[in-house]
Design a protein around this motif. Structure first.
Motif, PDB file in Angstrom:
ATOM      1  N   ILE A  96      11.172  14.736  -1.280  1.00 37.54           N
ATOM      2  CA  ILE A  96       9.881  15.395  -1.049  1.00 37.54           C
ATOM      3  C   ILE A  96       8.749  14.376  -1.205  1.00 37.54           C
ATOM      4  CG2 ILE A  96       8.255  17.102  -1.973  1.00 37.54           C
ATOM      5  CD1 ILE A  96      10.697  18.813  -2.692  1.00 37.54           C
ATOM      6  N   ASN A  97       8.851  13.530  -2.227  1.00 35.72           N
ATOM      7  CA  ASN A  97       7.819  12.529  -2.464  1.00 35.72           C
ATOM      8  C   ASN A  97       7.715  11.548  -1.304  1.00 35.72           C
ATOM      9  OD1 ASN A  97       5.836  11.311  -4.143  1.00 35.72           O
ATOM     10  ND2 ASN A  97       7.288   9.665  -4.499  1.00 35.72           N
ATOM     11  N   THR A  98       8.844  11.123  -0.760  1.00 43.08           N
ATOM     12  CA  THR A  98       8.833  10.181   0.354  1.00 43.08           C
ATOM     13  C   THR A  98       8.196  10.805   1.592  1.00 43.08           C
ATOM     14  OG1 THR A  98      10.801   9.117  -0.525  1.00 43.08           O
ATOM     15  CG2 THR A  98      10.297   8.712   1.785  1.00 43.08           C
ATOM     16  N   ILE A  99       8.498  12.065   1.848  1.00 44.53           N
ATOM     17  CA  ILE A  99       7.913  12.756   3.000  1.00 44.53           C
ATOM     18  C   ILE A  99       6.399  12.877   2.835  1.00 44.53           C
ATOM     19  CG2 ILE A  99       7.811  14.961   4.217  1.00 44.53           C
ATOM     20  CD1 ILE A  99      10.839  15.222   3.596  1.00 44.53           C
ATOM     21  N   VAL A 100       5.956  13.336   1.670  1.00 46.83           N
ATOM     22  CA  VAL A 100       4.517  13.511   1.435  1.00 46.83           C
ATOM     23  C   VAL A 100       3.794  12.158   1.467  1.00 46.83           C
ATOM     24  CG1 VAL A 100       2.793  14.275  -0.238  1.00 46.83           C
ATOM     25  CG2 VAL A 100       4.825  15.658   0.164  1.00 46.83           C
ATOM     26  N   VAL A 122       3.967  15.367  -7.163  1.00 45.39           N
ATOM     27  CA  VAL A 122       5.157  16.077  -6.690  1.00 45.39           C
ATOM     28  C   VAL A 122       6.089  16.472  -7.837  1.00 45.39           C
ATOM     29  CG1 VAL A 122       7.261  15.755  -5.302  1.00 45.39           C
ATOM     30  CG2 VAL A 122       5.066  15.051  -4.400  1.00 45.39           C
ATOM     31  N   LEU A 123       6.041  15.788  -8.955  1.00 45.35           N
ATOM     32  CA  LEU A 123       6.969  16.051 -10.052  1.00 45.35           C
ATOM     33  C   LEU A 123       7.031  17.516 -10.491  1.00 45.35           C
ATOM     34  CD1 LEU A 123       6.743  12.975 -12.438  1.00 45.35           C
ATOM     35  CD2 LEU A 123       8.764  13.854 -11.277  1.00 45.35           C
ATOM     36  N   ILE A 142       0.835  -1.206   0.000  1.00 40.28           N
ATOM     37  CA  ILE A 142       0.000   0.000   0.000  1.00 40.28           C
ATOM     38  C   ILE A 142       0.870   1.256   0.000  1.00 40.28           C
ATOM     39  CG2 ILE A 142      -1.674   1.324   1.375  1.00 40.28           C
ATOM     40  CD1 ILE A 142      -2.862  -1.079  -0.085  1.00 40.28           C
ATOM     41  N   TYR A 143       1.969   1.246   0.792  1.00 39.76           N
ATOM     42  CA  TYR A 143       2.877   2.405   0.816  1.00 39.76           C
ATOM     43  C   TYR A 143       3.486   2.633  -0.561  1.00 39.76           C
ATOM     44  CZ  TYR A 143       6.621   5.583   2.033  1.00 39.76           C
ATOM     45  OH  TYR A 143       7.448   6.665   2.079  1.00 39.76           O
ATOM     46  N   PHE A 144       3.883   1.565  -1.244  1.00 43.06           N
ATOM     47  CA  PHE A 144       4.450   1.700  -2.586  1.00 43.06           C
ATOM     48  C   PHE A 144       3.450   2.309  -3.557  1.00 43.06           C
ATOM     49  CE2 PHE A 144       5.167  -0.042  -6.870  1.00 43.06           C
ATOM     50  CZ  PHE A 144       6.415   0.509  -7.129  1.00 43.06           C
ATOM     51  N   VAL A 145       2.200   1.874  -3.494  1.00 41.15           N
ATOM     52  CA  VAL A 145       1.165   2.427  -4.377  1.00 41.15           C
ATOM     53  C   VAL A 145       0.941   3.905  -4.064  1.00 41.15           C
ATOM     54  CG1 VAL A 145      -1.291   2.314  -4.957  1.00 41.15           C
ATOM     55  CG2 VAL A 145       0.052   0.215  -4.797  1.00 41.15           C
ATOM     56  N   VAL A 146       0.869   4.250  -2.779  1.00 42.90           N
ATOM     57  CA  VAL A 146       0.699   5.655  -2.387  1.00 42.90           C
ATOM     58  C   VAL A 146       1.897   6.473  -2.848  1.00 42.90           C
ATOM     59  CG1 VAL A 146       0.606   7.208  -0.393  1.00 42.90           C
ATOM     60  CG2 VAL A 146      -0.819   5.171  -0.442  1.00 42.90           C
ATOM     61  N   TRP A 147       3.111   5.941  -2.675  1.00 42.92           N
ATOM     62  CA  TRP A 147       4.334   6.653  -3.079  1.00 42.92           C
ATOM     63  C   TRP A 147       4.315   6.922  -4.573  1.00 42.92           C
ATOM     64  CZ3 TRP A 147       8.585   6.407  -6.207  1.00 42.92           C
ATOM     65  CH2 TRP A 147       9.679   7.170  -5.848  1.00 42.92           C
ATOM     66  N   TRP A 148       3.920   5.933  -5.351  1.00 43.88           N
ATOM     67  CA  TRP A 148       3.908   6.069  -6.799  1.00 43.88           C
ATOM     68  C   TRP A 148       2.861   7.094  -7.258  1.00 43.88           C
ATOM     69  CZ3 TRP A 148       7.562   4.654  -9.947  1.00 43.88           C
ATOM     70  CH2 TRP A 148       7.327   4.645 -11.312  1.00 43.88           C
ATOM     71  N   ILE A 149       1.695   7.101  -6.649  1.00 44.52           N
ATOM     72  CA  ILE A 149       0.647   8.052  -7.018  1.00 44.52           C
ATOM     73  C   ILE A 149       1.046   9.468  -6.623  1.00 44.52           C
ATOM     74  CG2 ILE A 149      -1.735   8.756  -6.512  1.00 44.52           C
ATOM     75  CD1 ILE A 149      -2.409   5.754  -6.346  1.00 44.52           C
TER      76      ILE A 149
END
Length: 64
Positions: free
Chosen positions: A55-59, A21-22, A9-16
């Motif tokens: 930034i993406n990892t934090i968000v 963030v890009l 679930i964390y991986f899916v959230v990170w990817w979305i």
């Protein structure tokens, strides 16, 4: 929730979140006036992958 399910679930959230963030802080070549021959004006002048990943990892962690 198992550990593997939580990581999935964390991986899916990170990817979305990555797609949201890009565009943070991107300056295009057209905006800076320094267009490299053979590239579109919409290409970024400096692509900072490490900054975007941080930034993406934090968000994503906050969202998770």
């Amino acid at each position: 929730m198992t550990l593997v399910f939580g990581l999935a679930i964390y991986f899916v959230v990170w990817w979305i979140v990555l797609f949201a963030v890009l565009p943070f802080g991107v300056q295009t070549q057209g905006e800076s006036g320094e267009v490299v021959p053979g590239t579109p004006e919409s290409a970024p002048t400096r692509f900072r992958l490490g900054r975007i990943v941080l930034i993406n990892t934090i968000v994503a962690t906050v969202v998770f």
